[in-house]
Design an enzyme around this catalytic site. Sequence first.
Site, PDB file in Angstrom:
ATOM      1  N   ALA A 119       0.901  -1.317  -0.063  1.00 12.40           N
ATOM      2  CA  ALA A 119       0.127  -0.085   0.035  1.00 12.40           C
ATOM      3  C   ALA A 119       0.766   1.324   0.116  1.00 12.40           C
ATOM      4  O   ALA A 119       0.149   2.342  -0.203  1.00 12.40           O
ATOM      5  CB  ALA A 119      -0.948   0.018   1.105  1.00 12.40           C
ATOM      6  N   TYR A 149      10.687   3.194  -0.868  1.00 12.07           N
ATOM      7  CA  TYR A 149      10.056   1.623  -0.632  1.00 12.07           C
ATOM      8  C   TYR A 149       8.872   1.711  -1.660  1.00 12.07           C
ATOM      9  O   TYR A 149       8.483   0.567  -2.445  1.00 12.07           O
ATOM     10  CB  TYR A 149       9.693   1.490   0.645  1.00 12.07           C
ATOM     11  CG  TYR A 149       8.997   0.201   0.831  1.00 12.07           C
ATOM     12  CD1 TYR A 149       9.835  -0.893   0.840  1.00 12.07           C
ATOM     13  CD2 TYR A 149       7.740   0.139   1.469  1.00 12.07           C
ATOM     14  CE1 TYR A 149       9.228  -2.349   0.962  1.00 12.07           C
ATOM     15  CE2 TYR A 149       6.928  -0.757   1.732  1.00 12.07           C
ATOM     16  CZ  TYR A 149       7.628  -2.214   1.437  1.00 12.07           C
ATOM     17  OH  TYR A 149       6.858  -3.037   1.811  1.00 12.07           O
ATOM     18  N   LYS A 192       7.115  -3.553  12.770  1.00 16.16           N
ATOM     19  CA  LYS A 192       6.134  -2.652  12.302  1.00 16.16           C
ATOM     20  C   LYS A 192       5.265  -2.152  13.480  1.00 16.16           C
ATOM     21  O   LYS A 192       5.358  -2.755  14.533  1.00 16.16           O
ATOM     22  CB  LYS A 192       5.580  -2.956  11.264  1.00 16.16           C
ATOM     23  CG  LYS A 192       6.368  -3.198  10.263  1.00 16.16           C
ATOM     24  CD  LYS A 192       5.853  -3.593   8.716  1.00 16.16           C
ATOM     25  CE  LYS A 192       6.680  -4.311   7.928  1.00 16.16           C
ATOM     26  NZ  LYS A 192       6.818  -5.621   8.604  1.00 16.16           N
ATOM     27  N   LYS A 200       6.338  -2.442  23.634  1.00 18.84           N
ATOM     28  CA  LYS A 200       6.334  -1.243  24.187  1.00 18.84           C
ATOM     29  C   LYS A 200       5.296  -1.602  25.658  1.00 18.84           C
ATOM     30  O   LYS A 200       5.508  -1.083  26.728  1.00 18.84           O
ATOM     31  CB  LYS A 200       5.852   0.295  23.721  1.00 18.84           C
ATOM     32  CG  LYS A 200       6.983   0.463  22.605  1.00 18.84           C
ATOM     33  CD  LYS A 200       6.790   1.547  22.055  1.00 18.84           C
ATOM     34  CE  LYS A 200       7.624   2.187  20.795  1.00 18.84           C
ATOM     35  NZ  LYS A 200       7.206   3.265  20.205  1.00 18.84           N
ATOM     36  N   THR A 219      -4.085   7.572  10.930  1.00 15.38           N
ATOM     37  CA  THR A 219      -4.765   6.352  10.747  1.00 15.38           C
ATOM     38  C   THR A 219      -4.247   5.243  10.093  1.00 15.38           C
ATOM     39  O   THR A 219      -3.487   5.570   9.011  1.00 15.38           O
ATOM     40  CB  THR A 219      -6.556   6.557  10.304  1.00 15.38           C
ATOM     41  OG1 THR A 219      -6.188   7.263   9.182  1.00 15.38           O
ATOM     42  CG2 THR A 219      -7.040   7.445  11.176  1.00 15.38           C
TER      43      THR A 219
END
Length: 324
Positions: A119, A149, A192, A200, A219
């Site tokens: 995407a 990329y 990612k 975390k 988003t």
Amino acid sequence: MKKALVCGAGGFIGGHLVNRLKSEGYWVRGVDIKHNEYKNGNADEFIIGDLTDPLVCKQVLEGGFDEVYQLAADMGGAGYIFTGENDAAVMHNSVLCNVNMLHESQKAGVKKIFYSSSACMYPEYNQNEPENPKCSEESAYPAAPDSEYGWEKLFSERLYLTYQRNLGIQVKIARFHNIFGPQGTWKGGREKAPAAICRKVIEAEDGGSIQIWGDGKQTRSFLFIDECIEGVRRLMESDFSGPVNIGSEEMISINDFARMIIGISGKNVSINNIPGPQGVRGRNSDNALIQEKLGWAPSLPLKDGIAKTYNWIAQQAAKEVELV
Ligand code: NAD
């Protein structure tokens, strides 16, 4: 018995794809520059090889294959793709894997080749509003990806389509949208957002906080690995070439996503938004085309997939603590 070659089998999606093909009765050879970090993937044969080298591509195709899945790419999360520090490697390495594997596959008589685009090839100008991004397949042009990329992915899509048009090899192109799940990279700098946020939260003290890059209003949608693999197999078996989105339409802000993960953890953790690489403001899959062409689209709720992923990362982190 059908034979498949999975390039990038040492990676996250490649490892899962190998398992799926094996469960369908394929004989599978995997190839990668490294073994799978989490020993995921039960290929019949696994070759360590660098696909930027055309000779290696020729060798790994020896024996003949019905299908090739080309997932090898030099990639990582926002910290790897959007800082600009790895651009030359990303462009050079990924484009060579594609040029060489496609060329050698066509010469070797492979009938069908799958290519994993992203995407990230969609134009930045359609993704400036968090609430209203546009990522329908035909919106790809005029091209303006926000990263090298993404440009490499767009170039390679076109490369594959030329081989189909001029040289007759069938190509299948999917544009993946943020795939996540167990056995994915969760630390080290290439992880990612889903895995990074899970880690975390796991590492945070109860009552403490986690850092989230950007204002948290950006988003995204995230797709669980099993649905990604289902989409790949359905595309491969169809008479449609794509490019087609394989993603979820369940769009969420990054802060809400972090809150979802904190909720799963049961901890009391707050969010601290800090400057950092974050990519476009909004992105969501548009599944009209996949629904039309394959009669199927992903449907698993994000919460179900992320709960499985959180538990897997928590187990990995606990193992590391035991080792120390
Ligand atoms: P990954 O990094 O886990 O897997 C890619 C694999 O390619 C790695 O194991 C890497 O070692 C291998 N590789 C890199 N250079 C190579 C070379 N020269 N020769 C041989 N192997 C090489 O990534 P992933 O998440 O499994 O992604 C697989 C594919 O899907 C990639 O093409 C990626 O760009 C695409 N994609 C992934 C996502 C996602 O959210 N995971 C989204 C969009 C597109």
